[in-house]
Design a protein around this motif. Sequence first.
Motif, PDB file in Angstrom:
ATOM      1  N   CYS A  48      13.825 -20.253  28.522  1.00  0.00           N
ATOM      2  CA  CYS A  48      14.795 -19.683  29.446  1.00  0.00           C
ATOM      3  C   CYS A  48      14.150 -19.520  30.821  1.00  0.00           C
ATOM      4  O   CYS A  48      12.919 -19.580  30.948  1.00  0.00           O
ATOM      5  CB  CYS A  48      15.321 -18.337  28.942  1.00  0.00           C
ATOM      6  N   ILE A 104      13.659 -17.224  34.393  1.00  0.00           N
ATOM      7  CA  ILE A 104      13.660 -15.845  34.870  1.00  0.00           C
ATOM      8  C   ILE A 104      13.709 -15.866  36.392  1.00  0.00           C
ATOM      9  O   ILE A 104      12.839 -16.463  37.041  1.00  0.00           O
ATOM     10  CB  ILE A 104      12.420 -15.081  34.385  1.00  0.00           C
ATOM     11  N   MET A 142      17.724 -15.445  33.088  1.00  0.00           N
ATOM     12  CA  MET A 142      17.730 -13.992  33.049  1.00  0.00           C
ATOM     13  C   MET A 142      17.385 -13.468  34.437  1.00  0.00           C
ATOM     14  O   MET A 142      16.503 -14.001  35.111  1.00  0.00           O
ATOM     15  CB  MET A 142      16.699 -13.485  32.030  1.00  0.00           C
TER      16      MET A 142
END
Length: 307
Positions: free
Chosen positions: A35, A37, A1
């Motif tokens: 995930c 970042i 992300m």
Amino acid sequence: MVPDNPTTSTHQRHKGDAERVVNARYQQLADHYQCAIVPARAKKPRDKAAAESAVNVVNLRVIGYLEGETWFSVSELNEAIDERVREVNQDLKRADDSTRWERFETEEQHLLTALPDARFEEVAWKQLKAARNYHITADYQHYSVPYSLAGQLLRVRLTSSRVTVFNGNEVVCEHPRLSGRKGQYSTLAEHVPDKHRDIDGLWSRTWFSDRARSFGPATQEVIEQILDRHQIEAQGYLDCQNILGGLGKKNRQRLEAACGELLARGGYPTYTTLKRLMAAIDSDAKAPRTIRPAASTRKHTDLSSTS
């Protein structure tokens, strides 16, 4: 992300440094959902080109396309938006003659994993020492641990709903997190020593009763009342310690007098009540100041000049 750089999720490693790094709690969110970042640099829109491109597509293909139409309910508007989004993803051809949906199915879908069973909760970690009443105190609330751990430093994980206690990497116990009035207790029955027996290093009824007896019979009676009013005796130990070790540390006689006054009134024994009674006794015990006559306002007359 690839997010922007709000202070809620990133911070500067050094003052004046343009580079920003992910906050610890935001990183916990990323770890929970597995995930990565990578924050975009300030004033570098190309770092998040995919997001900027998506905004442009929405402006042109959704908002611009529907600009001249009128709807009479939010549901009708939402249906029109859904139809435009479907066309953008599944009908609109890209330069390589593929659609966004086809690219998702061939390149990304097989890489997706299932979401965790539990939603992410903000987690706080603390190191807390188990007191001699075999309870730890977190945010003014008290949680029991096995009495054998009294006096040890333990790691505590706090979420919005649970309090988990660790001894090293081993989970010792869990409690529902208490909220509301300060000073509440969560005590598990298996943590309580049998019959509150006097175990070396732990507080007990005998320990407090013997200590209160040295103050006087009224103090001993108040301590007994505090211990008797709790279904689990250990939940009154901290109150007893605060009274004997706090109020009575340098004021043994006044504490005994305050306890006698409380018993005579039939009052409810608490730390705050005894503190107020001790303050009143202290004020009454002070000797009044010597009353001195006010200075005369009459003009002094020199007798020698009138004779």
